[in-house]
Design a protein around this motif. Structure first.
Motif, PDB file in Angstrom:
ATOM      1  N   SER A 130       0.866  -1.173   0.000  1.00  0.00           N
ATOM      2  CA  SER A 130       0.000   0.000   0.000  1.00  0.00           C
ATOM      3  C   SER A 130       0.903   1.223   0.000  1.00  0.00           C
ATOM      4  CB  SER A 130      -0.924   0.000   1.222  1.00  0.00           C
ATOM      5  OG  SER A 130      -0.159  -0.090   2.415  1.00  0.00           O
ATOM      6  N   GLY A 131       0.315   2.381  -0.202  1.00  0.00           N
ATOM      7  CA  GLY A 131       1.120   3.596  -0.240  1.00  0.00           C
ATOM      8  C   GLY A 131       0.270   4.812  -0.532  1.00  0.00           C
ATOM      9  N   ASN A 132       0.950   5.917  -0.698  1.00  0.00           N
ATOM     10  CA  ASN A 132       0.243   7.178  -0.967  1.00  0.00           C
ATOM     11  C   ASN A 132       0.025   7.338  -2.469  1.00  0.00           C
ATOM     12  OD1 ASN A 132       2.998   7.398  -1.380  1.00  0.00           O
ATOM     13  ND2 ASN A 132       3.090   9.571  -0.816  1.00  0.00           N
ATOM     14  N   PHE A 133      -0.874   6.491  -2.987  1.00  0.00           N
ATOM     15  CA  PHE A 133      -1.129   6.482  -4.429  1.00  0.00           C
ATOM     16  C   PHE A 133      -2.140   7.547  -4.853  1.00  0.00           C
ATOM     17  CE2 PHE A 133      -0.062   1.923  -3.551  1.00  0.00           C
ATOM     18  CZ  PHE A 133       1.130   1.893  -4.267  1.00  0.00           C
ATOM     19  N   ILE A 134      -2.812   8.174  -3.902  1.00  0.00           N
ATOM     20  CA  ILE A 134      -3.883   9.120  -4.218  1.00  0.00           C
ATOM     21  C   ILE A 134      -3.492  10.531  -3.782  1.00  0.00           C
ATOM     22  CG2 ILE A 134      -6.302   9.746  -3.810  1.00  0.00           C
ATOM     23  CD1 ILE A 134      -6.084   7.200  -5.349  1.00  0.00           C
ATOM     24  N   THR A 135      -3.569  11.465  -4.714  1.00  0.00           N
ATOM     25  CA  THR A 135      -3.469  12.890  -4.394  1.00  0.00           C
ATOM     26  C   THR A 135      -4.889  13.443  -4.358  1.00  0.00           C
ATOM     27  OG1 THR A 135      -1.344  13.063  -5.530  1.00  0.00           O
ATOM     28  CG2 THR A 135      -2.505  15.114  -5.075  1.00  0.00           C
ATOM     29  N   HIS A 149     -12.804  18.317   6.046  1.00  0.00           N
ATOM     30  CA  HIS A 149     -11.711  17.422   5.659  1.00  0.00           C
ATOM     31  C   HIS A 149     -12.149  16.299   4.723  1.00  0.00           C
ATOM     32  CE1 HIS A 149      -8.932  19.307   8.489  1.00  0.00           C
ATOM     33  NE2 HIS A 149      -9.914  19.282   9.386  1.00  0.00           N
ATOM     34  N   SER A 150     -13.323  16.398   4.154  1.00  0.00           N
ATOM     35  CA  SER A 150     -13.737  15.449   3.113  1.00  0.00           C
ATOM     36  C   SER A 150     -13.114  15.888   1.796  1.00  0.00           C
ATOM     37  CB  SER A 150     -15.264  15.417   2.972  1.00  0.00           C
ATOM     38  OG  SER A 150     -15.852  14.885   4.138  1.00  0.00           O
ATOM     39  N   GLY A 151     -12.656  14.922   1.028  1.00  0.00           N
ATOM     40  CA  GLY A 151     -11.946  15.273  -0.199  1.00  0.00           C
ATOM     41  C   GLY A 151     -12.421  14.503  -1.416  1.00  0.00           C
ATOM     42  N   LEU A 152     -11.867  14.872  -2.551  1.00  0.00           N
ATOM     43  CA  LEU A 152     -12.096  14.218  -3.835  1.00  0.00           C
ATOM     44  C   LEU A 152     -10.744  13.830  -4.424  1.00  0.00           C
ATOM     45  CD1 LEU A 152     -14.726  16.719  -5.306  1.00  0.00           C
ATOM     46  CD2 LEU A 152     -15.207  14.458  -4.341  1.00  0.00           C
ATOM     47  N   VAL A 153     -10.757  12.834  -5.282  1.00  0.00           N
ATOM     48  CA  VAL A 153      -9.519  12.394  -5.914  1.00  0.00           C
ATOM     49  C   VAL A 153      -9.068  13.431  -6.936  1.00  0.00           C
ATOM     50  CG1 VAL A 153      -8.443  10.621  -7.355  1.00  0.00           C
ATOM     51  CG2 VAL A 153     -10.056   9.958  -5.560  1.00  0.00           C
ATOM     52  N   ARG A 154      -7.823  13.885  -6.792  1.00  0.00           N
ATOM     53  CA  ARG A 154      -7.251  14.800  -7.769  1.00  0.00           C
ATOM     54  C   ARG A 154      -6.425  14.031  -8.796  1.00  0.00           C
ATOM     55  NH1 ARG A 154      -5.640  20.290  -7.629  1.00  0.00           N
ATOM     56  NH2 ARG A 154      -6.055  20.415  -5.383  1.00  0.00           N
ATOM     57  N   LYS A 155      -5.641  13.054  -8.320  1.00  0.00           N
ATOM     58  CA  LYS A 155      -4.733  12.318  -9.200  1.00  0.00           C
ATOM     59  C   LYS A 155      -4.458  10.941  -8.615  1.00  0.00           C
ATOM     60  CE  LYS A 155      -0.138  12.694 -11.349  1.00  0.00           C
ATOM     61  NZ  LYS A 155       1.125  13.483 -11.390  1.00  0.00           N
ATOM     62  N   VAL A 156      -4.284   9.958  -9.493  1.00  0.00           N
ATOM     63  CA  VAL A 156      -3.939   8.599  -9.098  1.00  0.00           C
ATOM     64  C   VAL A 156      -2.553   8.262  -9.645  1.00  0.00           C
ATOM     65  CG1 VAL A 156      -4.546   6.146  -9.312  1.00  0.00           C
ATOM     66  CG2 VAL A 156      -6.351   7.855  -9.080  1.00  0.00           C
ATOM     67  N   ASP A 157      -1.712   7.706  -8.800  1.00  0.00           N
ATOM     68  CA  ASP A 157      -0.379   7.264  -9.236  1.00  0.00           C
ATOM     69  C   ASP A 157      -0.530   5.899  -9.907  1.00  0.00           C
ATOM     70  OD1 ASP A 157       2.259   6.637  -9.629  1.00  0.00           O
ATOM     71  OD2 ASP A 157       2.792   6.505  -7.498  1.00  0.00           O
ATOM     72  N   ALA A 158      -0.996   5.920 -11.151  1.00  0.00           N
ATOM     73  CA  ALA A 158      -1.265   4.677 -11.873  1.00  0.00           C
ATOM     74  C   ALA A 158       0.006   3.871 -12.087  1.00  0.00           C
ATOM     75  CB  ALA A 158      -1.932   4.991 -13.216  1.00  0.00           C
ATOM     76  N   ALA A 159       1.120   4.564 -12.385  1.00  0.00           N
ATOM     77  CA  ALA A 159       2.380   3.854 -12.630  1.00  0.00           C
ATOM     78  C   ALA A 159       2.833   3.117 -11.378  1.00  0.00           C
ATOM     79  CB  ALA A 159       3.448   4.842 -13.086  1.00  0.00           C
ATOM     80  N   GLY A 160       2.690   3.749 -10.211  1.00  0.00           N
ATOM     81  CA  GLY A 160       3.075   3.101  -8.962  1.00  0.00           C
ATOM     82  C   GLY A 160       2.224   1.872  -8.669  1.00  0.00           C
ATOM     83  N   ILE A 161       0.923   1.976  -8.931  1.00  0.00           N
ATOM     84  CA  ILE A 161       0.026   0.832  -8.716  1.00  0.00           C
ATOM     85  C   ILE A 161       0.389  -0.310  -9.658  1.00  0.00           C
ATOM     86  CG2 ILE A 161      -2.368   0.043  -8.897  1.00  0.00           C
ATOM     87  CD1 ILE A 161      -3.205   2.891  -8.034  1.00  0.00           C
ATOM     88  N   ARG A 162       0.650   0.013 -10.910  1.00  0.00           N
ATOM     89  CA  ARG A 162       1.007  -1.035 -11.872  1.00  0.00           C
ATOM     90  C   ARG A 162       2.310  -1.723 -11.485  1.00  0.00           C
ATOM     91  NH1 ARG A 162      -0.181   2.965 -15.874  1.00  0.00           N
ATOM     92  NH2 ARG A 162      -2.324   2.778 -16.654  1.00  0.00           N
ATOM     93  N   ARG A 163       3.272  -0.963 -10.989  1.00  0.00           N
ATOM     94  CA  ARG A 163       4.535  -1.583 -10.573  1.00  0.00           C
ATOM     95  C   ARG A 163       4.293  -2.600  -9.455  1.00  0.00           C
ATOM     96  NH1 ARG A 163       6.840   3.607 -11.534  1.00  0.00           N
ATOM     97  NH2 ARG A 163       6.495   4.217  -9.357  1.00  0.00           N
ATOM     98  N   GLY A 164       3.437  -2.235  -8.502  1.00  0.00           N
ATOM     99  CA  GLY A 164       3.111  -3.175  -7.431  1.00  0.00           C
ATOM    100  C   GLY A 164       2.440  -4.435  -7.957  1.00  0.00           C
TER     101      GLY A 164
END
Length: 449
Positions: A130-135, A149-164
């Motif tokens: 697991s990790g900080n894949f979500i901005t 403090h409720s938020g929405l997804v700005r960006k997903v680290d797709a490359a990091g998820i695929r590497r895992g």
């Protein structure tokens, strides 16, 4: 091991083999509602996900924690607040969400680490990362409501998820995201799972939820007369969503449907809503023909078409059991390869579930329909009639006046569909020379209007 078990297990295992081959190397994003964990379903879900991964599927698991956060809030004498279907996360709620997420991640990792003998997890090795894949970014103020403090997804680290995933690990994600300044935001499990599925272009997005799926008539309770709609094309899903009120609770029809539609529109071809209350629902949805919940798809997965050389293996596998019990005349692979252009097939998600061949006799203005077969898994669903209509259409397009069949066991099925029994002497001369008088097949003819 009993003989009865052998005779049931072997055909069953063979029937799921096409799905095992089909899904190997594919990527699934599984969104597990926090209610599933609260209901004690985590051990069985972990076993099923470990089994799915062992068959070559790459898995991203996103967990929810709605009931766990609410429980933490109650313990602190604090009220849970929602608006627009989203939690209003104040400082206390943020602390509760962080505590709940930490506890759940510990429980989930522990569940996937079990390897007791005589359990489905025996011998399994499931690495989890697991990790900080979500901005994330803040929801902000909507209609005068400050979501804090409720938020929405700005960006997903797709490359990091695929590497895992390529490393062979299962990626575990909590509904949390962080801003570039390090501020934490409470996200919804549904939005995180949808955003991740879109970013990595997953092959499936599966919501494992407290609802059984979407009924054929969403305005009425689910029943035998109003069953789950197992396959919902995207256009139909859009129309249904437009007719529904905005979702406020997970049990609202639009709650998960809106995310399925969004993912489908963004290129995730198959999006599922299935119940965690049914033991093995993940396996039933992925490896059984009709599944158990609702699947939103970009187009109808079932296609009725003319066969190609790629279908030869599927046709042989389909008709072999019927040849063994004498329902069909034995056909060699060479014959099927030679005549593949004469076949019509019904294919569902890459698997052949029905077929028939058309052999014309132009000099007699007729044609034989042969090898009409429908898999036992999809009988009584109208596939046989659909193939018959397609064969009739092909015969008409060739300028023929009738079609005929030879059968020993299914005469009444054809009689109900407009065929009439005739003497074998009616057959065209070329076919009459090949007629097996020992088999004593009934000859039935249907005139084409």
């Amino acid at each position: 091991m009993s003989t009865v078990f052998n005779f049931t297990f072997v055909p069953w295992f063979r029937s799921v083999a096409p799905y095992i081959h089909m899904h190997r190397g594919k990527t699934f994003v599984v969104a597990m509602a926090g209610e599933a964990i609260a209901a004690g379903k985590l051990p069985s879900i972990a076993q099923d996900l470990a089994l799915i991964q062992s068959m070559g599927v790459k898995v991203v698991l996103v967990h929810g924690f709605r009931p766990q956060v609410n429980e933490q809030l109650r313990a602190k004498g604090h009220e849970a607040k929602y608006s627009h279907g989203i939690r209003i996360t104040d400082e206390v709620a943020l602390d509760c969400a962080q505590e709940a997420a930490g506890q759940l991640r510990y429980e989930i990792e522990a569940a996937f680490s079990q390897g007791l003998p005589n359990t489905p997890m025996a011998g399994s090795t499931v690495r989890m990362i697991s990790g900080n894949f979500i901005t994330a970014r803040p929801v902000g103020v909507v209609d005068g409501v400050d979501f804090q403090h409720s938020g929405l997804v700005r960006k997903v680290d797709a490359a990091g998820i695929r590497r895992g995933l390529d490393f062979g690990a299962m990626v575990l994600m909590s509904p949390f995201g962080f801003s570039p300044t390090g501020e934490a935001f409470n996200l919804t499990m549904e939005e995180v799972a949808t955003s991740v599925a879109i970013s990595i272009q997953a092959d499936k997005l599966i919501f494992l939820t407290e609802v059984p799926g979407i009924a054929q008539d969403p305005g009425l309770p689910i029943s035998e007369d109003n069953p789950i709609d197992t396959e919902l094309p995207l256009d139909s899903a859009r129309k249904l969503l437009a007719s529904l009120a905005p979702a406020q609770r997970p049990t609202d029809t639009a709650f998960y449907l809106q995310h399925c539609v969004k993912a489908c529109e963004a290129g995730v071809e198959r999006n599922h809503i299935i119940p965690f209350a049914v033991d093995g629902s993940l396996l039933l949805e992925v490896y059984v023909h009709d599944g158990i919940g609702t699947m939103v798809i970009d187009e109808k997965l079932e296609s009725l078409r003319e066969a190609t050389a790629d279908d030869i293996g599927g046709i042989i596998q389909l008709i072999e059991p019927f040849e063994r019990d004498g329902t069909l005349v034995k056909r060699s692979r060479t014959e099927i390869e030679r005549d593949i252009g004469q076949y019509t097939v019904i294919e569902h998600d890459g698997v052949i579930f029905g077929c028939a061949a058309l052999y014309p006799y132009p000099e007699a203005k007729t044609a034989e329909m042969a090898a009409l077969t429908v898999s036992p898994q999809s009988q009584s669903q109208g596939d046989g009639e659909r193939i018959l209509k397609r064969i009739e259409h092909r015969a008409k397009a060739s300028g023929l006046d009738s079609i005929f069949v030879l059968t020993t066991r299914t005469m009444h099925w054809f009689l109900k569909r407009g065929f009439q029994q005739v003497n074998p002497d009616w057959l065209p001369e070329a076919r009459k020379r090949k007629y097996n008088w020992d088999r004593k097949s009934q000859v039935l003819v249907k005139k084409l209007g």
